[in-house]
Design a protein around this motif. Sequence first.
Motif, PDB file in Angstrom:
ATOM      1  N   TYR A 199      44.055  42.557  43.146  1.00 13.91           N
ATOM      2  CA  TYR A 199      44.161  41.258  43.827  1.00 13.91           C
ATOM      3  C   TYR A 199      44.165  40.091  42.848  1.00 13.91           C
ATOM      4  O   TYR A 199      44.707  39.026  43.146  1.00 13.91           O
ATOM      5  N   PHE A 200      43.567  40.279  41.689  1.00 16.29           N
ATOM      6  CA  PHE A 200      43.431  39.193  40.715  1.00 16.29           C
ATOM      7  C   PHE A 200      44.700  39.111  39.868  1.00 16.29           C
ATOM      8  O   PHE A 200      44.755  39.558  38.730  1.00 16.29           O
ATOM      9  N   LYS A 201      45.705  38.515  40.436  1.00 15.45           N
ATOM     10  CA  LYS A 201      47.026  38.470  39.817  1.00 15.45           C
ATOM     11  C   LYS A 201      47.011  37.586  38.564  1.00 15.45           C
ATOM     12  O   LYS A 201      46.310  36.597  38.490  1.00 15.45           O
ATOM     13  N   GLY A 202      47.825  37.970  37.586  1.00 16.33           N
ATOM     14  CA  GLY A 202      48.025  37.120  36.426  1.00 16.33           C
ATOM     15  C   GLY A 202      46.927  37.169  35.391  1.00 16.33           C
ATOM     16  O   GLY A 202      46.918  36.376  34.455  1.00 16.33           O
ATOM     17  N   ARG A 203      45.967  38.085  35.509  1.00 13.13           N
ATOM     18  CA  ARG A 203      44.890  38.231  34.522  1.00 13.13           C
ATOM     19  C   ARG A 203      45.090  39.476  33.688  1.00 13.13           C
ATOM     20  O   ARG A 203      45.582  40.491  34.170  1.00 13.13           O
ATOM     21  N   THR A 204      44.647  39.397  32.443  1.00  9.25           N
ATOM     22  CA  THR A 204      44.592  40.605  31.628  1.00  9.25           C
ATOM     23  C   THR A 204      43.260  41.297  31.870  1.00  9.25           C
ATOM     24  O   THR A 204      42.267  40.669  32.200  1.00  9.25           O
ATOM     25  N   ASN A 205      43.261  42.609  31.697  1.00 11.42           N
ATOM     26  CA  ASN A 205      42.037  43.402  31.881  1.00 11.42           C
ATOM     27  C   ASN A 205      41.405  43.170  33.255  1.00 11.42           C
ATOM     28  O   ASN A 205      40.198  42.958  33.374  1.00 11.42           O
ATOM     29  N   ASN A 206      42.240  43.182  34.283  1.00 11.73           N
ATOM     30  CA  ASN A 206      41.720  42.986  35.635  1.00 11.73           C
ATOM     31  C   ASN A 206      40.654  44.015  35.973  1.00 11.73           C
ATOM     32  O   ASN A 206      40.798  45.200  35.649  1.00 11.73           O
ATOM     33  N   GLN A 207      39.596  43.549  36.640  1.00 10.43           N
ATOM     34  CA  GLN A 207      38.530  44.418  37.101  1.00 10.43           C
ATOM     35  C   GLN A 207      38.197  44.045  38.547  1.00 10.43           C
ATOM     36  O   GLN A 207      38.369  42.896  38.954  1.00 10.43           O
ATOM     37  N   PRO A 208      37.730  44.998  39.355  1.00  3.68           N
ATOM     38  CA  PRO A 208      37.325  44.653  40.720  1.00  3.68           C
ATOM     39  C   PRO A 208      36.128  43.720  40.707  1.00  3.68           C
ATOM     40  O   PRO A 208      35.383  43.643  39.731  1.00  3.68           O
ATOM     41  N   GLU A 226      36.532  32.012  41.394  1.00  2.84           N
ATOM     42  CA  GLU A 226      36.938  30.612  41.560  1.00  2.84           C
ATOM     43  C   GLU A 226      37.544  30.066  40.278  1.00  2.84           C
ATOM     44  O   GLU A 226      38.581  29.386  40.310  1.00  2.84           O
ATOM     45  N   GLU A 227      36.916  30.377  39.162  1.00  2.00           N
ATOM     46  CA  GLU A 227      37.346  29.792  37.892  1.00  2.00           C
ATOM     47  C   GLU A 227      38.727  30.275  37.445  1.00  2.00           C
ATOM     48  O   GLU A 227      39.375  29.630  36.628  1.00  2.00           O
ATOM     49  N   ILE A 228      39.178  31.381  37.981  1.00  2.06           N
ATOM     50  CA  ILE A 228      40.475  31.933  37.558  1.00  2.06           C
ATOM     51  C   ILE A 228      41.540  31.771  38.639  1.00  2.06           C
ATOM     52  O   ILE A 228      42.608  32.364  38.548  1.00  2.06           O
ATOM     53  N   GLY A 229      41.252  30.970  39.677  1.00  5.52           N
ATOM     54  CA  GLY A 229      42.286  30.719  40.682  1.00  5.52           C
ATOM     55  C   GLY A 229      41.865  30.778  42.130  1.00  5.52           C
ATOM     56  O   GLY A 229      42.695  31.037  43.013  1.00  5.52           O
TER      57      GLY A 229
END
Length: 336
Positions: free
Chosen positions: A96-105, A183-186
């Motif tokens: 769900y956390f689109k556009g991030r590197t190393n996405n984690q739940p 919140e801080e990432i979108g």
Amino acid sequence: MKIFLYLFLSSLILGCNSTKESVGEPKSNLDYANTITVENLKKQLYVYAGDEMEGRMTGTEGQHRAAEYIRDFYIDHKIPSAFGGDNYFQKIPASYFKGRTNNQPSENVLAYIKGSEKPDELIVISAHLDHVGMDKDGNIFNGADDDSSGTVALMEMAQAFQQAVKDGNGPKRSILFLHVTGEEIGLFGSAYYVEHPVFPLKNTVCNLNIDMIGRIDPDKKDNPNYLYLIGSSMLSQELHDVSEQVNDKYIHLDLDYKFDDPDDPNRFYYRSDHYNFAKNNIPVIFYFNGVHEDYHKMTDTPDKIEYDLMAKRTKLIFLTAWELANRDNRIMVDKK
């Protein structure tokens, strides 16, 4: 005659005992607001903004630890989960956390108090639980104001409402205490909630969102008795009016609408979690102290929080929520 006298004295003694038992029990909205104290806020904030949380970057161990701290607070104070039992987490997959590197739940944390008379109508009070983490050298960004201040304010308000429930004075409408991640990432956590609402959005009366209420804007050093409000009249003039009336009656802060404009160059209306509710035609108020010299820096630490002022601001939000939860009619949406 002796029987009559005995009965009279017995009733008098029982009446006195009954009066004694009720002494000191909070009964009014102000009594409950006053359970929100500087000492409690400070105690919680020093832990929540401590190094152990490692800056609470979305999906990290420190952020999960922070979410667990919030959950444990609600369990310890017997404030129910929105899901029942000890499950307070609305889990969000890494995808769900689109556009991030190393996405984690990650996860939102939801506590809930069911309304006594209008349980289907819901007041949502929110704050974001995440911050910006650590730098490549391992330096921790504690985020004491952003947004530990909102997080612990929300926890203390929940405890005050739960005390009212214990005393038989619980809110007429339901209240959701919503701690959102990302919140801080979108604004991802609040976006996920409105896309996967636990309670129908059509039954959501309003959202009161708290993001940074522990410091003083440098432009306000000469008048620190203030709070910026954003969005209060964007969708509901009635919400704005209720907010003003509560403040005038009880708290007497200078409510400043300097940033209350969608066209404000700072674009604060679009930059915190209330915006995802406003996009769904739900009236909002965003409570904000403005940016300061420690915003998103390692120097945003608990020792710099203005705890007396933070307590006063928290009480305003609590009393506004109390009024919205207990007034006869649901506030109306009159703008779109």
